[in-house]
Design a protein around this motif. Structure first.
Motif, mmCIF file in Angstrom:
data_model
loop_
_atom_site.group_PDB
_atom_site.id
_atom_site.type_symbol
_atom_site.label_atom_id
_atom_site.label_comp_id
_atom_site.label_asym_id
_atom_site.label_seq_id
_atom_site.Cartn_x
_atom_site.Cartn_y
_atom_site.Cartn_z
ATOM 1 N N LYS A 1 0.838 -1.200 0.000
ATOM 2 C CA LYS A 1 0.000 0.000 0.000
ATOM 3 C C LYS A 1 0.879 1.259 0.000
ATOM 4 O O LYS A 1 2.035 1.244 0.400
ATOM 5 N N THR B 1 5.267 4.319 6.899
ATOM 6 C CA THR B 1 4.509 3.087 7.109
ATOM 7 C C THR B 1 3.892 2.609 5.798
ATOM 8 O O THR B 1 3.300 3.397 5.058
ATOM 9 N N ASN B 2 4.023 1.314 5.536
ATOM 10 C CA ASN B 2 3.355 0.678 4.392
ATOM 11 C C ASN B 2 2.656 -0.587 4.866
ATOM 12 O O ASN B 2 3.262 -1.415 5.551
ATOM 13 N N ARG B 3 1.412 -0.726 4.495
ATOM 14 C CA ARG B 3 0.700 -1.966 4.759
ATOM 15 C C ARG B 3 1.054 -2.962 3.666
ATOM 16 O O ARG B 3 1.165 -2.589 2.487
ATOM 17 N N VAL C 1 0.173 -7.019 2.102
ATOM 18 C CA VAL C 1 -0.774 -8.132 2.124
ATOM 19 C C VAL C 1 -0.339 -9.157 1.088
ATOM 20 O O VAL C 1 -0.028 -8.810 -0.057
ATOM 21 N N LEU D 1 -0.513 -10.706 6.434
ATOM 22 C CA LEU D 1 -0.775 -9.264 6.403
ATOM 23 C C LEU D 1 0.062 -8.601 7.487
ATOM 24 O O LEU D 1 0.450 -9.224 8.470
ATOM 25 N N GLY D 2 0.347 -7.318 7.266
ATOM 26 C CA GLY D 2 1.162 -6.630 8.253
ATOM 27 C C GLY D 2 1.610 -5.271 7.786
ATOM 28 O O GLY D 2 1.022 -4.679 6.862
ATOM 29 N N TYR D 3 2.684 -4.793 8.428
ATOM 30 C CA TYR D 3 3.205 -3.460 8.153
ATOM 31 C C TYR D 3 4.726 -3.485 8.088
ATOM 32 O O TYR D 3 5.376 -4.291 8.748
ATOM 33 N N LYS E 1 7.630 -0.578 8.682
ATOM 34 C CA LYS E 1 7.761 0.785 9.196
ATOM 35 C C LYS E 1 9.231 1.162 9.348
ATOM 36 O O LYS E 1 10.043 0.346 9.783
#
Length: 305
Positions: A100, A113-115, A117, A127-129, A131
């Motif tokens: 994202k 921050t980037n999500r 998936v 799924l996660g992040y 940072k």
């Protein structure tokens, strides 16, 4: 937003598990059959393989968005991954990785921050992040200065006066390159022998903790066939500065501490107790290379859900 499709083959799993000393039966093309009530119907991809793919694709994303300079200018020294594993991924199973758009927060501190998936066959795999921060997000308050000289502690033993299990690992360029290739990352983006370039990736040293946990469990006579454990989440904070200093034959002390199981630490608010571990990679100069919080649960508990 960036979205791409990929496929791991069994050879990728073989290469990655050999490079990281991961002898978990879940990844073995023959021994997966020996796991009691194994629902996966074949070997599965390593969690740290997926993390490395995310690392590499995030690197390409940062370069394309010219965000690397922000990281340097603002001294965002720590690379953090917050990953939840939802389903397993099989070889020859096409999947997508979606990154994202970057969110830039300035309160309380600057954070990119980037999500992320990963999905396959209509199911969420992970799924996660990811940072970027100036300070570690996980296990930031850990102080290991009270530990004795780790050179004096026998391998595969508890560090005296502590709850930490110690195992030494050595960095080898060949293993790192194999792990990158096994994780669908381009090794030539990190290594160029003719130009004398060798930039270690972030996740590889962290990946060695899986093998250390397996060694610890084996010494405790854990039955990997009757009572297999699966990851539910990874939380990683990696010090970019010290990763940048790594070179061939460097020694990393990996410390692992198992936390007491608690009714306050369960899987998605169920009755399933998480088995949590705090893991650290410590360099010869006593600096902390990485900090990891790992959560596992027995497979039999997952199957009851």
């Amino acid at each position: 937003m960036k979205k791409q499709s990929f496929t791991f083959e069994q050879i990728h799993i073989e290469v990655a598990r050999n490079a990281s000393d991961d002898f978990n039966l879940f990844h073995d093309k023959h021994k997966w059959l020996q796991i009691t009530h194994n629902p996966f119907k074949g070997p599965i991809v390593l969690g740290f393989q997926l993390n490395t793919l995310i690392e590499y694709q995030m690197r390409l994303y940062r370069e394309a968005q010219h965000e690397e300079q922000i990281i340097v200018d603002k001294q965002l020294r720590f690379s953090n991954y917050q990953i939840t594993f939802v389903n397993a991924l099989r070889p020859s199973q096409e999947f997508s990785l979606e990154i994202k758009k970057t969110l830039i927060n300035t309160i309380p501190d600057l954070t990119l921050t980037n999500r992320v998936v990963i999905k396959s066959q209509g199911k969420t795999i992970l799924l996660g992040y990811k940072k970027e921060t100036q300070a570690p997000l996980f296990l930031a308050n850990t102080d290991l200065n009270g530990l004795p000289d780790l050179n004096t502690v026998a391998d595969k033993t508890l560090v005296p006066g502590s709850d930490y299990f110690l195992m030494r690992k050595w960095m080898h360029n060949g293993n790192v390159k194999n792990f990158l290739s096994g994780s669908l990352a381009e090794q030539s983006d990190y290594f160029d022998e003719l130009a004398e370039v060798a930039h270690y990736p972030e996740i590889f040293p962290c990946s060695l903790t899986s093998g250390v946990l397996l060694e610890k469990a084996q010494l405790e006579n854990h039955d990997f066939k009757a009572n297999p454990m699966v990851y539910t989440s990874h939380e990683l904070s990696i010090d970019r500065h010290w990763v940048g200093q790594l070179k061939n034959n460097d020694k990393v002390y990996i410390l692992v501490k198992q936390l007491p199981e608690s009714k306050d630490n369960t899987l998605n608010n169920t009755r399933i107790l998480l088995r949590s571990y705090e893991c650290y990679g410590v360099l010869e100069n006593k600096e902390i290379l990485f900090r990891i919080k790992l959560n596992l649960v027995p497979l039999e508990e997952i199957l009851k859900i």
